[in-house]
Design a protein around this motif. Structure first.
Motif: not given
Length: 505
Positions: A190-192, A412-417, A422-429
Motif C-alpha cells: 500500500m505504498a501510496q 487501496a492495494v498497489n501490490g508489490s514488485g 498505480q491507483l487513483s488518488s481517490d482510492n488512496v484518499s
C-alpha cells in the motif's frame, strides 16, 4: 479654474490612496473568495498549523520562467498561496523563488535539494519540442526538509504545502497499527497510502494476540485478510473497541479469478464477528452499470488485439453521502465488492459512505464471468446498495468507539514488485481519510481532495446553463450601455453648467 484645482486634488487623493493600499498590503493580506467550494480560502487546519509553528519555515520554490500559460498559472497561484501563508504565520514563514534555468549552479542546487525537472511539450512554428522545466519546492524547518517535487496545475496545492509543513512541525505522531498475520496486505503493498499516512502518523505492523498491547494504537486497520481469525484474535479486537479504540476494516467477502473466469466466497470469520454487531456483509458480487473496463484479447484474421469492455463486477462508486471521510471524492473503483446492510437499532449510529448507482445488481459468489455478455438495463434492477459504512457507539460495550467497514479489501492495494499498479488518488484518499477521521486528526481531510475540478456543461442544470449563456452574451453589452448612460449624464451636467451665467472653464 476652480474645477482644475478640484481635479488636481482628486488626482492627488487617488494616487495617495493607491500608495496607502500598497503599504497596507505589505502588512495585511486579504482575499475575497466567492467560489462555491472556497478553493481560494485557507482552511482552519492550515491556519492552526501556521499559528503553532515551533520555528521559522523556509520555502524555496524552483520554477522555470517562460513556460506555457497553464504552467505559469501554477506558479502564480503557488506564490499567492505563499503570500497568504506568510501573512498567517506572523513572520514564521519566509519564501523565495528561483529560476534554475538562469545559471547551471542554480539547476544543480535544485537537483541536490531533490527537485527533479519535468519534460513538457511546447509548440513553436508548427513544431513540437520538449523543454526541461522545474516546478517544485523545498520546505525546510531547522535541519529537516521535505520535498514537493511537482506543483500540479489546479491540484491540491494547499494540501501539499500544509502537509509538508505539518510533517516537519509535528513532534509526537499518533501510532496507527496495520494488522498482519492472516494474509493481509503488507505495508509495502500500500505504498501510496503509506506515503500519505506517514505525514501525520507513525505506522507499524501489529499481530493480534492476548499479550499485544493494542491500547497504544490510535487506530487499527485490517486490509484484505485472506485467512481465518481465531477466537483469541477476535476477542482482542473486542477488547480494543471496548477501550474506545477505532477500527478500519477493508475486507473481501468474494474474490474473482480471471484465469478461470469464476467467482468464489471468502470466509475469514470477520463476517460472523461483524454480523454479531448487526453489520451484515453479504456473500455476493455488487454490480453497477457505472463500472470499470477490462482488457479482452481477441484474435481475428491471424492478428491478436486487445479491446476494453465494460465489467460491472468492478463498480465505480460516485454516490457519497455527505461525511468528512468522503468529502471531495469524485469516484472510487471497487474491484469485486459486496453489498452490506445494518440490522441493528438506533443505539448504534450507522452511516453509509459508499452507495451504488440507481442501476445496480448483485450476483452470487459462485458465478461465471461472461466477459462478452452484452449488458442491458434490465440486468440492473436494484439501486443504492451500500458498499461501505461506519458504526459509532458502544460497539463492544465499555466506551464509545468507531469502526469503518469497506466491503472490498483491495481498493487501496498497489501490490508489490512487477505486479504493482498505480491507483487513483481517490482510492488512496478514501483509506487515508478514513484513518484521519477515526484518529480524530481530520483537519487535512478536506485539503487532500481540494483542487479545481472540471465541471463540464453537460453536468450543469439546464436553467443554470441558460443563465450562464445569456450572462456571457448580455453582460458586456449591459456594461457598455451603463457606461454610455453615465457618460451622457455627466456631459449633460457639464453643458448645463456652461450655459449658466458666470461660468468660467
Amino acid at each position: 479654474m476652480k474645477d482644475k484645482k478640484s481635479f488636481s486634488i482628486y488626482i492627488i487623493l487617488v494616487i495617495g490612496s493607491i500608495i496607502l493600499i500598497n503599504i497596507l498590503s505589505d502588512q495585511f493580506f486579504f482575499r475575497l473568495d466567492i467560489t462555491e467550494d472556497q478553493r481560494y480560502s485557507l482552511s482552519p487546519a492550515t491556519e492552526e498549523i501556521l499559528d503553532n509553528l515551533p520555528q521559522t519555515v523556509t520555502v524555496t520554490a524552483y520554477f522555470t520562467e517562460d513556460l506555457p500559460p497553464q504552467y505559469t498559472k501554477s506558479k502564480r497561484l503557488f506564490k499567492e498561496l505563499l503570500i497568504e501563508y506568510a501573512s498567517m504565520a506572523h513572520g514564521n514563514l519566509v519564501y523565495e523563488f528561483i529560476d534554475p534555468s538562469e545559471k547551471p549552479e542554480l539547476e544543480q542546487q535544485a537537483l541536490q535539494n531533490g527537485v527533479q525537472p519535468l519534460l513538457i511539450n511546447l509548440r513553436e512554428k508548427d513544431q513540437v519540442k520538449q523543454q526541461k522545466a522545474f516546478m517544485g519546492a523545498v520546505v525546510q524547518m531547522g535541519e529537516e526538509k521535505d520535498i514537493i517535487p511537482f506543483i500540479q496545475p489546479d491540484g491540491a496545492t494547499e494540501y501539499q504545502l500544509s502537509s509538508s509543513i505539518k510533517k516537519l512541525a509535528v513532534l509526537d505522531k499518533p501510532l496507527v497499527g496495520f494488522v498482519q498475520g492472516q494474509g493481509e496486505a503488507g505495508l509495502q503493498d500500500m505504498a501510496q497510502a503509506m506515503q500519505a499516512l506517514s505525514v501525520l502518523y507513525n505506522i507499524e505492523p501489529v499481530q493480534l494476540s492476548d499479550t499485544t498491547d493494542l491500547t497504544k494504537y490510535t487506530t487499527l486497520a485490517l486490509v484484505a485478510p485472506k485467512d481465518s481469525f481465531n477466537i483469541v484474535q477476535l476477542n482482542a479486537l473486542d477488547r480494543y473497541l471496548s477501550n474506545g479504540g477505532n477500527l478500519f476494516i477493508a475486507m473481501n467477502r468474494v474474490e474473482g479469478n480471471f484465469q478461470t473466469a469464476m467467482g468464489s466466497p471468502v470466509n475469514t470469520a470477520l463476517e460472523s464477528w461483524l454480523a454479531g454487531k448487526n453489520l451484515i456483509v453479504d456473500e455476493n458480487f455488487l454490480l453497477d452499470v457505472n463500472c470499470n473496463t477490462v482488457g479482452v484479447t481477441q484474435q481475428q484474421a491471424g492478428f491478436r488485439y486487445t479491446t476494453r469492455v465494460q465489467f460491472p463486477f468492478m463498480p465505480i462508486i460516485t454516490n457519497f453521502p455527505k461525511h468528512p471521510v468522503t468529502e471531495g471524492l469524485e469516484q472510487i473503483v471497487l474491484p469485486f465488492a459486496s453489498s452490506m446492510n445494518y440490522t441493528g437499532d438506533s443505539s448504534i449510529r450507522y452511516t453509509p459512505l459508499l452507495v451504488s448507482s440507481e442501476k445496480s445488481a448483485t450476483q452470487t459468489s459462485r458465478t461465471y464471468f461472461d466477459i462478452n455478455k452484452r449488458w442491458e438495463n434490465k440486468d440492473f434492477p436494484l439501486s443504492n446498495l451500500v458498499a461501505g459504512a461506519l458504526l459509532e457507539g458502544k460497539l463492544s460495550g465499555g466506551k464509545d468507539s468507531r469502526m469503518i467497514v469497506i466491503a472490498d479489501g483491495d481498493f487501496a492495494v498497489n501490490g508489490s514488485g512487477q505486479q504493482a499498479q498505480q491507483l487513483s488518488s481517490d482510492n488512496v484518499s478514501l483509506l487515508v481519510n478514513s484513518i484521519d477521521w477515526l484518529s480524530d486528526a481530520t483537519g487535512l481531510i478536506q485539503l487532500r481532495t481540494k483542487g479545481i475540478s472540471a465541471r463540464p456543461l453537460d453536468q450543469v442544470e439546464d436553467g443554470t446553463k441558460a443563465l450562464l449563456k445569456w450572462l456571457n452574451f448580455l453582460l458586456p453589452i449591459l456594461l457598455i450601455i451603463i457606461y454610455g448612460i453615465i457618460r451622457a449624464h455627466r456631459r449633460k451636467i457639464q453643458r448645463i453648467k456652461r450655459m449658466q451665467n458666470g461660468y468660467i472653464s
